[in-house]
Structures are given as C-alpha cells and as structure tokens.
Design a protein around this motif. Structure first.
Motif, mmCIF file in Angstrom:
data_model
loop_
_atom_site.group_PDB
_atom_site.id
_atom_site.type_symbol
_atom_site.label_atom_id
_atom_site.label_comp_id
_atom_site.label_asym_id
_atom_site.label_seq_id
_atom_site.Cartn_x
_atom_site.Cartn_y
_atom_site.Cartn_z
ATOM 1 N N GLU A 191 12.818 71.527 74.534
ATOM 2 C CA GLU A 191 14.296 71.106 75.148
ATOM 3 C C GLU A 191 13.957 70.061 75.898
ATOM 4 O OE1 GLU A 191 17.968 72.666 77.786
ATOM 5 O OE2 GLU A 191 16.990 74.074 76.375
ATOM 6 N N GLU A 203 13.623 67.004 73.258
ATOM 7 C CA GLU A 203 15.029 66.740 73.071
ATOM 8 C C GLU A 203 15.603 65.983 73.931
ATOM 9 O OE1 GLU A 203 18.866 66.271 71.871
ATOM 10 O OE2 GLU A 203 18.274 67.359 73.832
ATOM 11 N N ARG A 256 16.830 62.149 72.901
ATOM 12 C CA ARG A 256 18.002 61.757 73.051
ATOM 13 C C ARG A 256 18.158 60.742 74.191
ATOM 14 N NH1 ARG A 256 20.575 64.336 77.096
ATOM 15 N NH2 ARG A 256 19.384 66.394 76.637
#
Length: 161
Positions: free
Chosen positions: A65, A68, A72
């Motif tokens: 996470e 990510e 992003r």
C-alpha cells in the motif's frame, strides 16, 4: 506556517502507532497532517513543506500500500517538490533495511533532501502468528518516533531545511 505531512501504512498497528507518536510531537512545532497512504493524493504532497514516510516492511520490502501511494503520486509531483526535506520510519519484524532503501530510492527520484537516517523499529515478529498479530510498540521506541517527528517539524518551522 510550515506544514509537515506524515504518510503511513499499517496493517497490524505498529506503523500507525509510530506515525501517531511522531505526529503528536510534531504538532507542537508546526502544522502537521497525518494521513494514511491510501488517502494521500498528489495535492497533499504539493501543499506540504516536508515529509515523514512511515511504512512496515513486508516480505523484506516496502509494504504494497505504501508502494502504491508512491506509484500513484510519483509522476504528478515529479519536478514540483524538489529540495523538500524528508525522513522515514520503518516497522520491521527483523531488518527493515530493504524497505528503507526502497523509500530512499523513490525520494532520490523526487530529489527530496534526506535529513535523518531511517528510523527502523524492530518488532522481532518471526512466526506467522507474531507477524499477523496486532503490534504494540514499546514506549522507548515510540519516544524515538516522537523525537524524529518533533525534530523534523522544528527544522521546518525554523527554516533549517
């Protein structure tokens, strides 16, 4: 007023406790925003003057996470946050060095300024049960997290970085 953005991911609570300790101490020095990695957006990075990244090490790497979040947000802020200070904390079962290296490499790509060696807190979780269990970070280790948060925030407030 300077703003410190603390972005964290935590699955078993250890990294959350670390980030909360850092944020609590940092608030005495500057505007401090504590945010889960899943909620953080490029605009949050652009609004902040400095960063504290806090992540667990999972399977000898940066947690998915947290990775990510970096995936992003990386390109939308590339070339727009250069020179800003950052520090990092890793909650690890045994080592934490690879997760710290991964975060440092990403920060290097952003051209952030590393102002503190990574703080790695080891939980010594080595069995499946211990790894998956909710974590309780020791008071001495939380004090280290608070010291890091306060120092980073004070440096921002004073314009040291």
């Amino acid at each position: 007023m300077a703003q410190l953005l603390i972005i964290y991911h935590s699955r078993t609570g250890g990294t959350r406790q670390m980030a909360e300790a850092a944020a609590s101490a940092a608030r005495a020095e500057c505007d401090t925003v504590l945010m889960r990695a899943g909620d953080a957006q490029p605009d949050h990075l652009l609004a902040a003057d400095g960063y504290l990244f806090a992540a667990p090490e999972n399977l000898a790497a940066l947690s998915g996470e947290m990775k990510e979040f970096f995936d992003r947000c990386y390109y939308p802020v590339l070339g727009r946050i250069e020179g800003r200070p950052y520090a990092q904390m890793v909650c690890a079962g045994s080592d934490g060095e690879n997760a710290a290296r991964q975060t440092a490499r990403i920060a290097t790509g952003w051209r952030l300024k590393d102002v503190q060696p990574p703080l790695i807190i080891c939980t010594h979780a080595q069995t499946q049960e211990a790894i998956l269990a909710d974590k309780t970070i020791a008071p001495d280790d939380l004090a280290k997290c608070a010291d890091l948060g306060q120092a980073l925030a004070a440096g921002l407030a004073l314009g040291v970085f």
